[in-house]
Design a protein around this motif. Sequence first.
Motif: not given
Length: 667
Positions: A49-77
């Motif tokens: 279950i933990a693997f499936l949840c992690g895979w689902l969260l990564c998929s949602l982030l990668y496809n932009g369904y949760l926004g781009g907040f996780w890319l802010w450190p990349w844009f800043v640094l």
Amino acid sequence: MPDGSSFLTWLRTPRPEAPPGVWRFGHRPRPAEEPERIPTRQLVGGAVIAFLCGWLLCSLLYNGYLGGFWLWPWFVLAPDSWVLGKAGAVGGVASYIYEGLVFLAIFALFGRVGHWPELWRRYGPAAWRRSMPGDPPQPAPEADPAEWPALRAAGAVDAAERLAADARAGLMRDVDHARIARAWQGVRSGRHSLATFSGAVLQDGAAACLHPSGARDLPTRLARHDLLTGQVRLGTSADDPRNPYAYRGTGLALGPELLGTSLLAVGPAGSGKTGAVVRPLAESLCLHALAGRAAVVVVGAAGAGLGPSDAYDVVVRIGNQDSEYDLDLYGGTGDPDEAAAVLAEALVGDLADPHPGSDSRRSTTVLAQLLGPFRAVHGRFPSVPELRQLLDGAPGPLAALRQGLQDAGQESLLRELDARERQMGQPGDVGGVLADRVALLDRPAFAPFFDTSGATRPFTLKALDHPVRVRIDLPERGHADASRMLARLVLAQFTASVAVREDRSLFACLLLDDATGVVTPEAVRGIQRLRSGNAGVVLTLRTLDDVPRPLRGPLLGATGCRMALSGLTPWDGQDFAEVWGKEWTEARDVTDRQIIAETPAGKAVHMLRRVITGQAPTARAVTVRQVERERWSASELAHGVPAGHAVLSLTDVKGEHAPPLLVDLRG
């Protein structure tokens, strides 16, 4: 029996320190407390279950369904050229590395929640390697026991080279190693010279310093032995909640350090006292004797299965006309008072007041009044028929004895004889009782035995100063009372002889198979003194009812190792439960109340929990309290010990002890 290359493997196998009674050969120490273990179904389900949840969260982030907040450190640094894609491949690779690190952190978090490390430890390659047997790591030359570093450090390099060469060539066994190590201890203590030891090793190699019998091993071995630690394996500690976690699943073994506090085993016929306890211990002590470490006396009924005759140096078959050896009735002593004390214990020790403070001084006095004068006249102690006549008060032998004392001018001994004659026939005189007991040995079956004229080869327990192996067969069939009396005689002689040994570095042990009628007040006192003399006894009983009630507590207190085998009666179990005492335990009262879901989402969550845990969702209330309970109750000992098992508590000569353990004697 290790030999050849297996001998080197046996010698180099680690033997870590362990609690008393643990089989140390290849032992892997365990924590004292059992770690909290997640059930397998829950562990695997949670990890998936933990693997499936992690895979689902990564998929949602990668496809932009949760926004781009996780890319802010990349844009800043990151440099602007990387962000705008003007750096070409460098910027693309760097962005992929950043995303990979983010996703790795997400899976690390979910792996922590899903207990992935525990799953890896339990079922990963590391667990496969632990379960697969392998050779121990090769030690450094200066720490390799096969190279005899102690001899090299002392300057005996040539002797060490010869022994190491014999070990590599497959000419050395475990008994040889133990025997030569014992001889080297004699050199270090000053009993032997280094030159004599080195000369013997250079001449004979692994066969140096042989036992007087010339034997280097037993004809057969039935048990597992480790002469490097001195242990013999009796079974396996059961994986039972009543056993401490550090003992569960480990081998259970005994050695001289535990037998030095004596062992009492109680169980009905067929429970394994002889085959699973006495025979392995006898075999182990015989190996120790061949190594020069121990002297052993094994006493049992003829045909009891205590080992082949070839495994012993002396076999005394009382009542068998073909017996090569006789038994010295007086224990090899020349002191009439000492002989009288031992013989009185054997004849009427079971008739004494069973309370621990009692004694049998009157019987000792009566025998001393006859043995002293007889030895002064004849230069020896009386034979069984002669002793019976003197105790019966036959006028002819007493008159001849009186005349001999008068001719020799032994006035003090004449007074002893006069006192004996005055007491004959008086109320309370024990001479008649002694005569009746001696009559049990004055039978045609025993006519060639207990000879005092020197025509036979009598064995005496004074020989326990040497590494001797002795087996005494008692004629229980048709002579049960005489057998019990002879068993008391051997025990009394053993406790008397080990107390006056000069060399106490040699461990002495008496194994008494079926001690019915043997336990007396004097025997209990003698057992209590054995530990200080580097000696011990092993006693087996079918039931504690064979011991007088006032002596059961002192007997259990005098023995440091106590074993209750399966099939014990509840009243016997009560005595063991009392001596093992009570302990504080944590009692947990758990109340479960099932949770009823009313919404579709709640029902879905409950269904998921049921799939993962295998149980319905509940609300649990736990009450924890400390209570004092018996370690093993009489009912558990009588009805909760499976067949082939025993409950065993241990104490070694240093005072360290192990609580009562449930042991599988067949493991």
